[in-house]
Write a protein that holds these residues in place. Sequence first.
Motif, PDB file in Angstrom:
ATOM      1  N   VAL A  58       0.838  -1.126   0.146  1.00 41.37           N
ATOM      2  CA  VAL A  58      -0.340  -0.056  -0.321  1.00 41.37           C
ATOM      3  C   VAL A  58       0.850   1.087   0.005  1.00 41.37           C
ATOM      4  CG1 VAL A  58      -2.368   1.505   1.748  1.00 41.37           C
ATOM      5  CG2 VAL A  58      -1.956  -0.817   1.281  1.00 41.37           C
ATOM      6  N   SER A  59       1.819   1.027   0.683  1.00 42.09           N
ATOM      7  CA  SER A  59       2.885   2.198   0.434  1.00 42.09           C
ATOM      8  C   SER A  59       3.163   2.805   0.170  1.00 42.09           C
ATOM      9  CB  SER A  59       3.497   2.124   1.902  1.00 42.09           C
ATOM     10  OG  SER A  59       4.765   1.715   2.407  1.00 42.09           O
ATOM     11  N   GLY A  60       3.962   1.675  -1.174  1.00 43.13           N
ATOM     12  CA  GLY A  60       4.908   1.932  -2.156  1.00 43.13           C
ATOM     13  C   GLY A  60       4.109   2.018  -3.084  1.00 43.13           C
ATOM     14  N   GLN A  61       2.597   2.530  -3.326  1.00 46.39           N
ATOM     15  CA  GLN A  61       2.200   2.754  -4.298  1.00 46.39           C
ATOM     16  C   GLN A  61       2.002   4.857  -4.386  1.00 46.39           C
ATOM     17  OE1 GLN A  61      -1.367   1.479  -4.396  1.00 46.39           O
ATOM     18  NE2 GLN A  61      -1.084  -0.764  -4.429  1.00 46.39           N
ATOM     19  N   THR A  62       2.397   5.069  -3.089  1.00 42.91           N
ATOM     20  CA  THR A  62       1.791   6.672  -2.970  1.00 42.91           C
ATOM     21  C   THR A  62       4.339   7.083  -2.740  1.00 42.91           C
ATOM     22  OG1 THR A  62       0.435   5.709  -2.053  1.00 42.91           O
ATOM     23  CG2 THR A  62       2.152   8.431  -1.034  1.00 42.91           C
ATOM     24  N   PRO A  63       4.695   8.313  -3.635  1.00 44.30           N
ATOM     25  CA  PRO A  63       5.420   8.710  -3.624  1.00 44.30           C
ATOM     26  C   PRO A  63       5.418   8.536  -1.983  1.00 44.30           C
ATOM     27  CG  PRO A  63       4.905   9.707  -5.250  1.00 44.30           C
ATOM     28  CD  PRO A  63       3.827   8.931  -4.480  1.00 44.30           C
ATOM     29  N   PHE A  64       6.976   8.826  -1.112  1.00 44.15           N
ATOM     30  CA  PHE A  64       7.396   8.952  -0.006  1.00 44.15           C
ATOM     31  C   PHE A  64       6.356   8.029   1.060  1.00 44.15           C
ATOM     32  CE2 PHE A  64       9.032  12.782  -1.810  1.00 44.15           C
ATOM     33  CZ  PHE A  64      10.438  12.354  -1.881  1.00 44.15           C
ATOM     34  N   GLY A  65       5.630   7.385   0.153  1.00 43.18           N
ATOM     35  CA  GLY A  65       5.005   6.791   1.346  1.00 43.18           C
ATOM     36  C   GLY A  65       5.437   5.642   2.777  1.00 43.18           C
ATOM     37  N   ALA A  66       6.836   5.105   2.646  1.00 47.84           N
ATOM     38  CA  ALA A  66       7.225   4.543   3.786  1.00 47.84           C
ATOM     39  C   ALA A  66       7.796   5.828   4.787  1.00 47.84           C
ATOM     40  CB  ALA A  66       8.203   4.193   3.906  1.00 47.84           C
ATOM     41  N   LEU A  67       7.705   6.739   4.284  1.00 49.01           N
ATOM     42  CA  LEU A  67       8.550   8.315   5.748  1.00 49.01           C
ATOM     43  C   LEU A  67       7.507   8.885   5.928  1.00 49.01           C
ATOM     44  CD1 LEU A  67      12.024   8.644   3.116  1.00 49.01           C
ATOM     45  CD2 LEU A  67      11.775   7.337   5.510  1.00 49.01           C
ATOM     46  N   ALA A  68       6.286   8.738   5.427  1.00 52.29           N
ATOM     47  CA  ALA A  68       5.177   9.725   5.928  1.00 52.29           C
ATOM     48  C   ALA A  68       5.007  10.294   7.244  1.00 52.29           C
ATOM     49  CB  ALA A  68       3.787   9.536   5.066  1.00 52.29           C
ATOM     50  N   TRP A  69       5.252   9.314   7.826  1.00 51.63           N
ATOM     51  CA  TRP A  69       4.971   9.632   9.026  1.00 51.63           C
ATOM     52  C   TRP A  69       6.124  10.296   9.599  1.00 51.63           C
ATOM     53  CZ3 TRP A  69       8.643   8.116  13.333  1.00 51.63           C
ATOM     54  CH2 TRP A  69       9.854   7.468  12.448  1.00 51.63           C
ATOM     55  N   MET A  70       6.667  10.772   9.267  1.00 53.89           N
ATOM     56  CA  MET A  70       8.459  11.356   9.673  1.00 53.89           C
ATOM     57  C   MET A  70       8.519  13.129   8.673  1.00 53.89           C
ATOM     58  SD  MET A  70      11.969   9.336  10.091  1.00 53.89           S
ATOM     59  CE  MET A  70      11.809   8.428   8.751  1.00 53.89           C
ATOM     60  N   ILE A  71       7.940  12.608   7.499  1.00 51.06           N
ATOM     61  CA  ILE A  71       7.847  14.039   6.805  1.00 51.06           C
ATOM     62  C   ILE A  71       6.648  14.627   7.033  1.00 51.06           C
ATOM     63  CG2 ILE A  71       6.810  14.689   4.874  1.00 51.06           C
ATOM     64  CD1 ILE A  71       8.154  12.418   3.383  1.00 51.06           C
ATOM     65  N   SER A  72       5.840  13.952   8.422  1.00 51.76           N
ATOM     66  CA  SER A  72       4.506  15.321   8.777  1.00 51.76           C
ATOM     67  C   SER A  72       4.844  15.993   9.344  1.00 51.76           C
ATOM     68  CB  SER A  72       3.742  13.950   8.962  1.00 51.76           C
ATOM     69  OG  SER A  72       4.079  13.386  10.144  1.00 51.76           O
ATOM     70  N   ASP A  73       6.380  15.918   9.843  1.00 46.60           N
ATOM     71  CA  ASP A  73       7.179  16.230  11.352  1.00 46.60           C
ATOM     72  C   ASP A  73       8.172  17.014  10.436  1.00 46.60           C
ATOM     73  OD1 ASP A  73       5.398  15.160  13.057  1.00 46.60           O
ATOM     74  OD2 ASP A  73       7.087  13.777  13.570  1.00 46.60           O
TER      75      ASP A  73
END
Length: 655
Positions: A58-73
């Motif tokens: 699922v996360s692999g279908q979105t750019p930076f999906g696996a890092l979303a929780w860090m990027i939000s900070d």
Amino acid sequence: MQDQLVGRDEALAELVYGLEAAAGAVVAGPAGIGKTALVRAAAADPAYHAVTVRGSRVSGQTPFGALAWMISDLPEGAAARPERLLQELGSLLEERAGGKQVLLLLDNVEFLDDWTALAVSQLIRRSDVRVLATAVNFSESSPDILALWTEGLLHRVDLGPLTMEQTRRLMQKILGGPVSTMAVQSIQRHSGGVPQLVTLLTRDQAGVGSLVRLDGAWALAKPLVFSGQVAEVITARLQKLPPDERSLIQLLALSGDLPLSVVLKLFPADTMDSLEEARMVEVSGQGVRLSGRSTDAAIAAAIAPGRSRELWEEISALVNPSLLSPWATLRFARWTLACQGTLDPETALLAAGLASASDDPLSALLFIRAVPEDHRSPAMLLAEVRALKESGDCSGALRALGALPPSPYPEDPETWVELMLQKAALLQVLPGHGDAAEVLDLITPEIPALGGNAARHTREARVLLMRSALAIDSGRPGDVPDGLGAVAVDRTLGPPVRLQALVLQAQVLALSGHGEELLSLLQPFKDGFQGTQGANTLDAVHIRMFLALVAAGEHRLAEQLVVELVDGSNRRAFRGSTGDVAIGVVHALCGRTDSALELLTSAAGQIRLQDPLDVLLSCRHSPHRFLRFGGTLRKPAGGRLQEQPTATVRRNWCG
């Protein structure tokens, strides 16, 4: 989780090396093999600040999906500019690390989207982080991740299944005590050495009574039950698959190999391609099967009976059992009976032979007895007798031969001779039920009437071998007939026959005091045994050679022989508890009492629960020599090893 680290010292050292000599490491291996547990153990060093990043479909279908929780900070808009994103990510990780080295734990690295993979790659190349990654299919990872490995920045560790000894250690850690070899072999066979399955199966079997504790040691009391946590894990994995893929996995688990043409009649080619790409199924020749057969039984057990029957009705209309591979024939026959289907005599006989060759005599009996008695041929009686012997029921095998005619079957004289040889062998181990020599006397005049010189010659040799064994096992080596040495080197005879002659010759030499001549036979025996493993006639040859070495005082060589052959891959060598008893006896003879007690205690518990012709066979073949050392050992209340009179041991072991 810590259980899965048993046997992983080498792999853990490789991860530590990767962190010290490079930017980290990637652990590749199938699901449940212990990748995550290994990575977390390496990350437990207090010098690291570990941050977990999980890849998924699922996360692999979105750019930076696996890092979303860090990027939000990060500050707003940072993700819009890659250079700024890397700078901000590096700063955030450094701040949270508090002076420690940042260690990224990348679970399922092959599912990282390309943007996340690029960001991780750049962080590694800038020396901002170290990495420990896990992957089932590492080759499917992003090119940026693969480049880290090909350039030497990441050290690769391929995690394989546990060995038999490692499985034993893991089981002992879980159960808190010694475990019999038979129990270890059963868990190893059905788990494939996958630590997660070893752990779950061990706990499940202890819970349902398949593994029980006797005298401080764990033993196998009954066949494994595939339910509980194992079924939950398997079901959860299957539920993640699309319906067609799940159905094909279930079908292959129940049936074994299937012809590719049959599979393609039932499923779209895309379904096959998807499962093959995921390495869940494999195509070999024109057959399709699951990649990991060790989990077949667990998957099959998790299928509801109604669903199993539905699949069987669908596939049985398309499959001719006679055209299946041996493995698939065996599985299909078992599945047919489970679904209340019927087996024709030919399929039942074939399946029984395959079951016996796979060390599954109980299934062989099930197949034979699924056919009404009035439809069973002499060949089916022979299969039943062999299966009863293999399962340890020698008395039952002798009862099955009760109606054997005193002269050959007109339509099948060769099978009659084979049945009579079986009867003589049974009388050899069941004193008081008849005279084995008299049975051999009935066979001898009938042999010349058999068709073909090769068949006559082989059966003449087998009668000679049995007469020799009778003389040796009754303590009369002087009565061994002439010609034993000639049979051992006669190349017109099959390897199993020659090998039996060789070990009987070794026993005669040992009992006659010719130790040096005996030692000259040891290497030819090892070569011959490894070259003919799997033949039913080889059940006891390794025991006889062991007894010959012990009788000759060659305890070190006897122990070495057992260790070389008990490796889990040679099914006919020191099966079940025999190896434990053999090595335990050698330990005792050499004064290693603690080691002897540990092995003999676990073996004794196993023998009390199940003993499919293992230890009793060794005793029955040569009880006077196996126990002639002046007695064997017992453990009294005080805990010290003492001798127990031979007569008592003979009664306890041989009934």
